[in-house]
Design a protein around this motif. Structure first.
Motif, PDB file in Angstrom:
ATOM      1  N   ALA A  67       0.833  -1.199   0.000  1.00  0.00           N
ATOM      2  CA  ALA A  67       0.000   0.000   0.000  1.00  0.00           C
ATOM      3  C   ALA A  67       0.873   1.256   0.000  1.00  0.00           C
ATOM      4  CB  ALA A  67      -0.924  -0.009   1.218  1.00  0.00           C
ATOM      5  N   GLY A  68       1.920   1.247   0.855  1.00  0.00           N
ATOM      6  CA  GLY A  68       2.804   2.404   0.930  1.00  0.00           C
ATOM      7  C   GLY A  68       3.535   2.670  -0.380  1.00  0.00           C
ATOM      8  N   ALA A  69       3.996   1.599  -1.039  1.00  0.00           N
ATOM      9  CA  ALA A  69       4.693   1.757  -2.319  1.00  0.00           C
ATOM     10  C   ALA A  69       3.762   2.313  -3.391  1.00  0.00           C
ATOM     11  CB  ALA A  69       5.278   0.420  -2.763  1.00  0.00           C
ATOM     12  N   ALA A  70       2.492   1.871  -3.377  1.00  0.00           N
ATOM     13  CA  ALA A  70       1.523   2.384  -4.352  1.00  0.00           C
ATOM     14  C   ALA A  70       1.276   3.879  -4.140  1.00  0.00           C
ATOM     15  CB  ALA A  70       0.212   1.609  -4.245  1.00  0.00           C
ATOM     16  N   LEU A  71       1.148   4.284  -2.889  1.00  0.00           N
ATOM     17  CA  LEU A  71       0.956   5.708  -2.605  1.00  0.00           C
ATOM     18  C   LEU A  71       2.202   6.490  -2.984  1.00  0.00           C
ATOM     19  CD1 LEU A  71      -0.858   5.422   0.857  1.00  0.00           C
ATOM     20  CD2 LEU A  71      -1.867   5.952  -1.368  1.00  0.00           C
ATOM     21  N   GLY A  72       3.381   5.889  -2.741  1.00  0.00           N
ATOM     22  CA  GLY A  72       4.622   6.540  -3.146  1.00  0.00           C
ATOM     23  C   GLY A  72       4.711   6.692  -4.664  1.00  0.00           C
ATOM     24  N   ALA A  73       4.285   5.656  -5.385  1.00  0.00           N
ATOM     25  CA  ALA A  73       4.307   5.712  -6.844  1.00  0.00           C
ATOM     26  C   ALA A  73       3.329   6.761  -7.366  1.00  0.00           C
ATOM     27  CB  ALA A  73       3.969   4.337  -7.422  1.00  0.00           C
ATOM     28  N   PHE A  74       2.165   6.845  -6.748  1.00  0.00           N
ATOM     29  CA  PHE A  74       1.172   7.839  -7.169  1.00  0.00           C
ATOM     30  C   PHE A  74       1.720   9.252  -6.945  1.00  0.00           C
ATOM     31  CE2 PHE A  74      -2.678  10.435  -6.229  1.00  0.00           C
ATOM     32  CZ  PHE A  74      -3.248  10.379  -7.491  1.00  0.00           C
ATOM     33  N   ASP A  75       2.358   9.472  -5.798  1.00  0.00           N
ATOM     34  CA  ASP A  75       2.966  10.767  -5.517  1.00  0.00           C
ATOM     35  C   ASP A  75       4.047  11.084  -6.543  1.00  0.00           C
ATOM     36  OD1 ASP A  75       3.340  13.075  -3.587  1.00  0.00           O
ATOM     37  OD2 ASP A  75       5.361  12.201  -3.526  1.00  0.00           O
ATOM     38  N   TYR A  76       4.834  10.072  -6.897  1.00  0.00           N
ATOM     39  CA  TYR A  76       5.878  10.256  -7.908  1.00  0.00           C
ATOM     40  C   TYR A  76       5.280  10.665  -9.251  1.00  0.00           C
ATOM     41  CZ  TYR A  76       9.114   8.796 -11.588  1.00  0.00           C
ATOM     42  OH  TYR A  76       9.891   8.756 -12.730  1.00  0.00           O
ATOM     43  N   LEU A  77       4.185  10.010  -9.642  1.00  0.00           N
ATOM     44  CA  LEU A  77       3.543  10.328 -10.918  1.00  0.00           C
ATOM     45  C   LEU A  77       3.022  11.762 -10.930  1.00  0.00           C
ATOM     46  CD1 LEU A  77       1.586   6.995 -11.508  1.00  0.00           C
ATOM     47  CD2 LEU A  77       3.608   7.784 -12.771  1.00  0.00           C
ATOM     48  N   ILE A  78       2.441  12.194  -9.822  1.00  0.00           N
ATOM     49  CA  ILE A  78       1.925  13.573  -9.740  1.00  0.00           C
ATOM     50  C   ILE A  78       3.068  14.567  -9.873  1.00  0.00           C
ATOM     51  CG2 ILE A  78       0.849  15.275  -8.214  1.00  0.00           C
ATOM     52  CD1 ILE A  78      -0.813  13.010  -7.042  1.00  0.00           C
ATOM     53  N   ARG A  79       4.127  14.340  -9.109  1.00  0.00           N
ATOM     54  CA  ARG A  79       5.267  15.259  -9.150  1.00  0.00           C
ATOM     55  C   ARG A  79       5.939  15.260 -10.513  1.00  0.00           C
ATOM     56  NH1 ARG A  79       6.795  16.972  -4.066  1.00  0.00           N
ATOM     57  NH2 ARG A  79       5.695  15.968  -2.324  1.00  0.00           N
ATOM     58  N   SER A  80       6.023  14.101 -11.123  1.00  0.00           N
ATOM     59  CA  SER A  80       6.652  14.008 -12.446  1.00  0.00           C
ATOM     60  C   SER A  80       5.851  14.775 -13.482  1.00  0.00           C
ATOM     61  CB  SER A  80       6.769  12.535 -12.871  1.00  0.00           C
ATOM     62  OG  SER A  80       7.602  11.826 -11.994  1.00  0.00           O
ATOM     63  N   SER A  81       4.515  14.670 -13.412  1.00  0.00           N
ATOM     64  CA  SER A  81       3.678  15.385 -14.387  1.00  0.00           C
ATOM     65  C   SER A  81       3.787  16.892 -14.205  1.00  0.00           C
ATOM     66  CB  SER A  81       2.224  14.928 -14.263  1.00  0.00           C
ATOM     67  OG  SER A  81       1.696  15.260 -12.999  1.00  0.00           O
ATOM     68  N   VAL A  82       3.872  17.342 -12.946  1.00  0.00           N
ATOM     69  CA  VAL A  82       4.020  18.778 -12.676  1.00  0.00           C
ATOM     70  C   VAL A  82       5.353  19.281 -13.207  1.00  0.00           C
ATOM     71  CG1 VAL A  82       4.279  20.497 -10.845  1.00  0.00           C
ATOM     72  CG2 VAL A  82       2.493  18.763 -10.677  1.00  0.00           C
ATOM     73  N   GLU A  83       6.414  18.491 -12.970  1.00  0.00           N
ATOM     74  CA  GLU A  83       7.733  18.886 -13.458  1.00  0.00           C
ATOM     75  C   GLU A  83       7.773  18.927 -14.979  1.00  0.00           C
ATOM     76  OE1 GLU A  83      10.371  16.100 -11.703  1.00  0.00           O
ATOM     77  OE2 GLU A  83      10.142  16.903  -9.659  1.00  0.00           O
ATOM     78  N   ASP A  84       7.094  17.967 -15.626  1.00  0.00           N
ATOM     79  CA  ASP A  84       7.051  17.948 -17.090  1.00  0.00           C
ATOM     80  C   ASP A  84       6.329  19.182 -17.632  1.00  0.00           C
ATOM     81  OD1 ASP A  84       8.400  15.569 -17.077  1.00  0.00           O
ATOM     82  OD2 ASP A  84       6.615  14.314 -17.362  1.00  0.00           O
ATOM     83  N   GLU A  85       5.228  19.536 -16.958  1.00  0.00           N
ATOM     84  CA  GLU A  85       4.477  20.713 -17.396  1.00  0.00           C
ATOM     85  C   GLU A  85       5.300  21.985 -17.206  1.00  0.00           C
ATOM     86  OE1 GLU A  85       0.808  20.761 -15.291  1.00  0.00           O
ATOM     87  OE2 GLU A  85       0.071  18.912 -16.213  1.00  0.00           O
TER      88      GLU A  85
END
Length: 522
Positions: free
Chosen positions: A501-519
């Motif tokens: 569960a923790g890794a999934a939440l960590g991955a979701f946070d990573y995806l959000i941050r990555s998309s913001v950085e890309d934008e």
């Protein structure tokens, strides 16, 4: 044979029979034949669509029972009395022979129906084996679906002369047309893939066509299942790729420390996990083993089938496997006297002398269980103290046919070319060599992480575990890990689920941050 409660449950199940079926019982004058005949009579009395015929011509193993749609030659047979773990196999065979549809994947069912050739399967089992029913049920379904297939379940404890003649030393052991086909747990999909030579190539081509995932979980145990559920609940594209759903838990018998559940068994817990995962939009790809991890923009997972899956983030949850002794003779006699599951294979060693390697909880529990079946158990512990809980040590000490040897280092498995005949160990205190004559060796020395395929690509501890931080992150951005494959202490089911569960939440946070950085970069 059947108590009132079990008979009532069976009566309810048998109401689902659509078409008339026949039970053909082959008997001799043994007590077990009388037991089987009694069971079959009780079953036939429960439903008017079931007829019973008794055979005494000696053409089939006795006692045994065959099940078939009325007017058809029987293709499903149980040699022995299918109770214990195999009672479910019996119920499913009755229902499916009577026209009740299987819940197997429709494409897989069609694949079975199209198989060409002659396939005569014989499966040696023990009634205490929790892995055996999956194999028996898969082969029985194949036999019901395809007239070119027959399936016979054989209780090894009942047909001991046959087991000895064919040198069966582990269950489940499957023979196809009289030749070795496989050992251990196998799913319907795995079995069909082995007999349908073009299946793997077709599936690899289909996997290569899949679009990239947001989160791809490698491994289908408790950590992987929890990660999939948490990821899917975020509404992102989620996939699981695994060799088998459930992982090591499928081989666990009793579970008494899963909070809020007083007692369950591994296969039951896995079935619940799988059902929970399927409630979400998760792409489950089983019967696939990962071979290589790469990152080139997207993260890529190469599979041994030749396919490659791509994802924006990955959670590695490949778990662990039984640790081996790594001594001469171990691999040569694996399945020929060297075993890793006392619950499964123990009944095959009835009245024989065996050894258990390891003095932890698993080893002493194995010795206690085996002591009720075999003639004698010798426990070999490497250190000068046992690591098992005090209550287990006390129980083992009270049993007259258990001998515990400490400071013992196993150095060789001895055999006669066909089966185990003994082992050699060194007394680490006296530096002396000893030989034990025995017929079975049960290895219970812990687990080793499934990270061989990651060496050189990911930072691992000296024990081969994946190094992760508190968020489940590895040193590669976008690659997370969870469960027994990591350096998180205490290898427990409930902890693995929390890690997932923790890794999934960590991955979701990573995806959000990555998309913001890309934008921002755009």
């Amino acid at each position: 044979m059947l108590d009132a409660n079990l008979k009532k449950q069976l009566d309810t199940y048998l109401q689902n029979i659509v078409n008339p079926i026949e039970i053909l019982v082959s008997t001799d004058d043994s007590a077990k034949s009388k037991e089987l005949l009694s069971l079959c009579e009780e079953i036939a009395e429960l439903n008017s669509k079931i007829s019973l015929q008794v055979l005494t011509d000696g053409r089939e193993r006795a006692p045994s029972m065959a099940i078939a749609a009325q007017g058809q030659a029987p293709r499903v047979r149980f040699a022995g009395i299918p109770m214990g773990h195999e009672f479910t196999s019996l119920v499913l065979a009755l229902l499916q022979a009577g026209g009740y549809p299987s819940k197997a994947d429709p494409e897989l069912i069609e694949q079975v129906k199209q198989l060409q050739g002659e396939f005569h399967f014989e499966t040696y089992i023990s009634l205490s084996c929790q892995n055996c029913p999956d194999v028996v049920q898969a082969l029985n379904l194949m036999a019901i679906l395809n007239p070119n297939v027959t399936s016979v379940m054989i209780d090894g404890a009942l047909f001991q002369e046959e087991v000895a003649e064919r040198e069966i030393m582990a269950v489940p052991t499957v023979l196809l047309n009289g030749k070795p086909f496989g050992q251990g747990r196998m799913t319907l999909k795995e079995i069909v893939a082995k007999v349908d030579s073009g299946a793997a190539k077709r599936e690899a081509a289909a996997l290569n066509e899949k679009d990239p995932y947001d989160v791809l979980i490698v491994g289908g145990g408790p950590a992987g299942a929890a990660a999939a559920i948490y990821a899917a609940r975020k509404g992102i594209r989620t996939g699981i790729v695994a060799e088998r759903f459930g992982g090591q838990v499928m081989d666990t018998v009793g579970i008494e420390n899963f909070i809020s559940v007083n007692y369950t068994e591994g296969p039951k817990l896995v079935a619940s996990l799988e059902q929970h995962v399927k409630e979400y939009d998760v792409d489950v790809m089983d019967n696939q083993r990962a071979k290589k991890l790469r990152k080139d923009g997207l993260i890529e997972i190469d599979l041994e089938s030749g396919a490659t899956l791509k994802s924006k983030s990955v959670i590695l949850a490949t778990g662990a496997r039984w640790r081996e002794m790594n001594v001469p003779g171990e691999q040569e006699y694996r399945g020929k006297g060297v075993a890793y599951c006392p619950h499964c294979d123990g009944p095959l060693f009835k009245g024989k002398r065996v050894a258990v390697i390891g003095g932890g909880n698993s080893g002493i529990e194995a010795a206690i269980d085996l002591a009720g079946i075999v003639a004698h158990v010798t426990v070999l512990e490497f250190s000068d103290t046992l690591r098992a809980d005090a209550v287990l040590q006390k129980k083992a000490a009270s049993m007259s046919n258990i001998t515990i040897i400490k400071m013992a280092q196993t150095t060789e498995v001895r055999g006669d070319g066909k089966k185990v005949i003994g082992l050699t160990y060194k007394d680490r205190e006296r530096n002396e060599i000893y030989h034990l004559d025995l017929e079975g060796i049960f290895v219970q020395i812990g687990l080793i992480p499934n990270t061989d395929w990651l060496k050189g690509d990911l930072e691992l501890t000296r024990f081969g575990e994946i190094e992760v931080n508190s968020h489940g992150e590895t040193h590669i951005p976008g690659v997370f890990a969870a469960g027994d494959v990591t350096n998180v202490p205490y290898k427990q089911i409930i902890i693995a689920m929390g890690n997932g569960a923790g890794a999934a939440l960590g991955a979701f946070d990573y995806l959000i941050r990555s998309s913001v950085e890309d934008e921002a970069a755009a």
